[in-house]
Design an enzyme around this catalytic site. Sequence first.
Site, mmCIF file in Angstrom:
data_model
loop_
_atom_site.group_PDB
_atom_site.id
_atom_site.type_symbol
_atom_site.label_atom_id
_atom_site.label_comp_id
_atom_site.label_asym_id
_atom_site.label_seq_id
_atom_site.Cartn_x
_atom_site.Cartn_y
_atom_site.Cartn_z
ATOM 1 N N HIS A 221 -2.279 3.741 7.328
ATOM 2 C CA HIS A 221 -1.620 2.376 6.776
ATOM 3 C C HIS A 221 -2.283 1.331 7.538
ATOM 4 O O HIS A 221 -2.744 0.341 6.928
ATOM 5 C CB HIS A 221 -0.399 2.261 6.828
ATOM 6 C CG HIS A 221 0.340 1.278 6.056
ATOM 7 N ND1 HIS A 221 0.266 1.318 4.457
ATOM 8 C CD2 HIS A 221 0.635 0.112 6.438
ATOM 9 C CE1 HIS A 221 0.676 0.369 3.996
ATOM 10 N NE2 HIS A 221 0.837 -0.515 4.985
ATOM 11 N N TYR A 225 -4.733 -2.854 6.612
ATOM 12 C CA TYR A 225 -4.604 -4.474 7.283
ATOM 13 C C TYR A 225 -6.034 -4.475 7.887
ATOM 14 O O TYR A 225 -6.337 -5.618 7.970
ATOM 15 C CB TYR A 225 -3.396 -4.346 8.224
ATOM 16 C CG TYR A 225 -2.097 -4.185 7.608
ATOM 17 C CD1 TYR A 225 -1.700 -5.235 6.872
ATOM 18 C CD2 TYR A 225 -1.191 -3.080 7.491
ATOM 19 C CE1 TYR A 225 -0.529 -5.218 6.262
ATOM 20 C CE2 TYR A 225 -0.093 -2.997 7.043
ATOM 21 C CZ TYR A 225 0.270 -4.040 6.205
ATOM 22 O OH TYR A 225 1.435 -3.997 5.538
ATOM 23 N N HIS A 372 -1.627 -0.095 -7.701
ATOM 24 C CA HIS A 372 -1.275 -0.805 -6.382
ATOM 25 C C HIS A 372 -2.792 -1.226 -5.511
ATOM 26 O O HIS A 372 -2.725 -2.451 -5.284
ATOM 27 C CB HIS A 372 -0.213 -0.222 -5.677
ATOM 28 C CG HIS A 372 -0.014 -0.983 -4.190
ATOM 29 N ND1 HIS A 372 0.507 -2.012 -4.132
ATOM 30 C CD2 HIS A 372 -0.249 -0.418 -3.091
ATOM 31 C CE1 HIS A 372 0.556 -2.294 -2.918
ATOM 32 N NE2 HIS A 372 -0.028 -1.502 -2.177
ATOM 33 N N PHE A 373 -3.456 -0.163 -5.251
ATOM 34 C CA PHE A 373 -4.508 -0.710 -4.356
ATOM 35 C C PHE A 373 -5.751 -1.159 -4.858
ATOM 36 O O PHE A 373 -6.483 -1.799 -4.265
ATOM 37 C CB PHE A 373 -4.510 0.507 -3.286
ATOM 38 C CG PHE A 373 -5.108 1.774 -3.811
ATOM 39 C CD1 PHE A 373 -6.523 1.777 -4.286
ATOM 40 C CD2 PHE A 373 -4.381 2.856 -3.646
ATOM 41 C CE1 PHE A 373 -6.985 3.192 -4.621
ATOM 42 C CE2 PHE A 373 -4.784 4.125 -4.038
ATOM 43 C CZ PHE A 373 -5.913 4.521 -4.581
ATOM 44 N N HIS A 374 -5.607 -1.298 -6.261
ATOM 45 C CA HIS A 374 -6.759 -1.818 -7.101
ATOM 46 C C HIS A 374 -6.464 -3.173 -7.146
ATOM 47 O O HIS A 374 -7.162 -4.145 -7.482
ATOM 48 C CB HIS A 374 -7.017 -1.135 -8.366
ATOM 49 C CG HIS A 374 -7.996 -0.066 -8.132
ATOM 50 N ND1 HIS A 374 -7.526 1.231 -8.097
ATOM 51 C CD2 HIS A 374 -9.322 0.025 -8.407
ATOM 52 C CE1 HIS A 374 -8.515 2.039 -7.957
ATOM 53 N NE2 HIS A 374 -9.731 1.372 -7.997
ATOM 54 N N ARG A 437 -1.563 10.408 -10.078
ATOM 55 C CA ARG A 437 -2.802 9.897 -9.916
ATOM 56 C C ARG A 437 -3.716 11.069 -9.432
ATOM 57 O O ARG A 437 -3.413 12.228 -9.617
ATOM 58 C CB ARG A 437 -2.627 8.999 -8.489
ATOM 59 C CG ARG A 437 -2.328 9.764 -7.350
ATOM 60 C CD ARG A 437 -1.722 9.030 -5.973
ATOM 61 N NE ARG A 437 -3.110 8.607 -5.233
ATOM 62 C CZ ARG A 437 -3.129 8.122 -4.292
ATOM 63 N NH1 ARG A 437 -1.914 8.294 -3.474
ATOM 64 N NH2 ARG A 437 -4.163 7.405 -3.618
ATOM 65 N N ARG A 438 -5.002 10.996 -9.418
ATOM 66 C CA ARG A 438 -5.919 11.971 -8.672
ATOM 67 C C ARG A 438 -6.259 13.057 -9.396
ATOM 68 O O ARG A 438 -6.233 14.297 -9.209
ATOM 69 C CB ARG A 438 -5.465 12.334 -7.408
ATOM 70 C CG ARG A 438 -5.192 11.241 -6.341
ATOM 71 C CD ARG A 438 -4.968 12.145 -5.050
ATOM 72 N NE ARG A 438 -5.613 11.156 -3.977
ATOM 73 C CZ ARG A 438 -5.658 11.602 -2.677
ATOM 74 N NH1 ARG A 438 -4.899 12.419 -2.394
ATOM 75 N NH2 ARG A 438 -6.404 10.828 -1.926
#
Lengths: 551, 168
Positions: A221, A225, A372-374, A437-438
Site C-alpha cells: 500500500h 503513495y 480503481h487503480f486505472h 479481475r485478473r
Amino acid sequence: MDIKSALPKKDASLTMAHMWVAFISLLIGGLMGLLQTFVRTGKITLPFGIDYYQILTVHGVILALVLTTFFIIGFQFALMSKTVGMSDGQRKWGWIAFWIMLLGTTATAIMILLGKASVLYTFYAPLAAHPIFYFGLTFVVVGSWVACFVNFHQLFKWKKQNPREKSPLLAFMVVINMAIWFIATLGVAATVLIQFIPWSLGLVDEINILVSRTLFWYFGHPLVYFWLLPAYMAWYGIIPKIIGGKIFSDGLARLAFILFLLFSIPVGFHHQLLEPGIDPFWKYIQVVLTFAVAIPSLLTAFSMFAVFESAGRAKGERSLFGWFKALPWKDVRFLAPMIGMIAFIPAGAGGLVNASNQLNLVVHNTIWVTGHFHLTLATTVILTFFGISYWLIPVLTGRKLDAKTNRLGIMQTIVWSLGMFIMSGSMHIAGLLGAPRRSSFSEYNGSEQAVEWIGYQYAQAIGGSILFIGILLMMYTFFYMTFSAPKGIEEFPIAEEELNADTTPTIFENWRLWIGIAVVLIAFAYTIPFIDIIQNSPPGAPPFQWPIGNS
Amino acid sequence: MHLHKYEKIWMFIGGGSLLAFLIVLGVGAFLQGTQPPSCLTTIDPTNVEAHESFKQENLGLQEMDDKSYVVNVVASAFNYDFGTDEDGAPVKNIRIPVGSKVLFQGTTKDVIHGFELAGTNANMMLEPGYINTVEVTLDNPGTYTLVCNEYCGTGHHFMTASVEVYEE
Ligand SMILES: [Cu+2]
C-alpha cells in the site's frame, strides 16, 4: 542559482537515462494491456502459445513497478539537482543505482518472457516462479535503496552548508517520499530474501503464506503513495509557477507530506480484509489508519484550489467562479495534471470503498479494483507524469517546449482521458456486477451473469484501443522532444512562496521525530497481529510450479 | 503556521465525514457482528481430508436445521470440490431454497484461490493452511455464478460452479 537555467548537463543525462527506461516501458506495457483487453472480448487468441497470464504479468510488472520507479527516481534526481545540487560523488552513486535497477529489471523481464514467472506483479506464494525472477526484483529494490541514500545525502549536505535555512520544499518532499519507500520496501525485501529465494531454490521445503502476504502488503500500500507523492510534488511545487501563482502554504504542503509518512505504512491489512488468519479487530484498526491517509489528500485538494483561485483573482477575476476560466487550459503543463487531479476525486472516493471493512466484500478482487487503480495510478499519477514530461524532457535535452509539443500534448491528454473514462468506467460497473479481475476470457459454463460481463469487456477493449493510440502519441512526442524540438533553454518551473508568507514551523524538519512516530505507529499496527500470525501458523506450503506452466 | 478559516471548515467537514463513516463501519463490525471473513482455524493443507468438514462425504450442501445450511468446499487448481451426487458425478450446481441462511466454509489443497458468489456478499480468500468462512442470507431467487477471483494459475478462469436459489 538562476531559476531559469536548465539542469547541469551531467545531471540531466542521469535523469534522461531513467526517462528512456520509463517511456520504453510505457510502450511495451501498454501494448500488453491492449492485447489483454482484446483477449477478454473472446474474439481474439494470442499467437505462438503466449498465455494471457504471461502478458498480464508483463503488463503489471513493467507498468506498475518499472515505469513508475524509473520515472519517479529520475524525476526526483532532477528536483534534487535543481534545488539542493548534486555532487560528482552523488551522481556516480546515482548511476550505480540506475544500473543495478536496470540489471534487475532485465533479469526479471527475461524470466517472464520465457514463461517461467507468470505470477503477476504480486507473486503470491505458493505459486513459484523461477528463482532468477526473485533475484531480479531484489536488484530493483536494492538499486532503489542506493538512490534513496543519494537523495538523503543530498539534503543532509545542503543542510550542513545552509544550517539556518529551511530546506527547499521540493527537496523536503523527495526525501519524505524516499523515506516512505525505504521503510516500506524493508517488508518486501524481507519476504523475498528470507522466504521466497531460499524456498524457490529448494533450500527450504515450505513457505509461511500469511507471513509472506502480510510482508508484501506492508509494502504494497505505501507503494501507491510512492507513486502518488511525486504527482503531489508537481501539484504543490510546480503547478503554481505554471499558472502564474504562488505556493499557497509551504507549511501546509510539508504537513501533508509528513502525514503521508505517518499514515501510509501501517495500513496493509485493508488489502487482506477477506483473508483468514488475521484477527478482525486488527483488520479494523488498520481500516481506521487507512482512512487517516485521506486527510492529507483533503488538505491537498484545498491548497490546490486555493492556488487556482488566488492566481485567477490576481489576474483580476472577480466573479465567484470566474477564476476557473482564467486558468491556462491551453497549456499542457497545466491541463494534463489538472485532469489528473480531477480524476482523483472519484478515484479517492472509490479507494475509501475498497478500504471499508464490510463494503470490501462487494468489490474485493472484482475488476472494480482494476478500474480503481486505472483511475488513481494510470490517470491521476500518469497524466501528471506526462504533464511533467512536457517540460522536463526539453529541459533535459536542451530544447524548447514549442507550440507543436503543446498541441500534441493536449491531444494526448484528451485521448488518454477519454480512453481511461471508457475503460475504467466499464471496469467499475462490471466489478459491481461481480466480474472478477485478473481473469482471462471465460463464459463460466454459459452463466447468464458472465454474458453481462462480456459486454463490458467489449467496452474495455474500446477504451484500451483509444489508450494505446494515446501511448503512440506520447511516444511520438517523446521522440520529438528528445531529437527534433527547437534548441534552447526551457524553464524548470519551480514555484515560490508569497513575499510575506507565514514562516514554516521548524518542527517539520525534525526527521528523528517524524520517523520515530512512523515507527511507533507501524509497531502498533503490526506487532501483535504479526506475533499472532506466527504463533497460530499452520504447516507451510511447498512450491507449486505447474499451475503457472513453469515445470 | 496559520490555517485559513475556510480551510478549517473544510477539514472539519472532511474529517467529520471520515469519522462518521468509520463509526458506521465500527458499529456494523462490533455491535452487529458483520465482520469480514476472518476464520482463524488452521488446517494441514496436504491433508485436508483429516478435518471433519472436508471429508469427501461431508462436502457440498449440509442442511443444519430449518432454512439454515452449511456448504463445504475444497478448492484446488482448477476446481471446486463439492463432493459427488447420487450418480457419482461431481456436484457443480447447488440448490438452496430462497431465504436460507448459508455458511460457506472452504479451504484449499494447493495454491491460493478466491471464492466469490457473484451477485451476493459471499466473497472470501481461500489460503493453504487456513479454513475460511462467510455467511450470507440468500433472499433473491436466481442462479449465481461462483468464480475464482484470485489468480491461481493458467486455468484460473475455468474454476466455476453455480448456486441456484429456488422458490419453494
Ligand atoms: Cu482458483
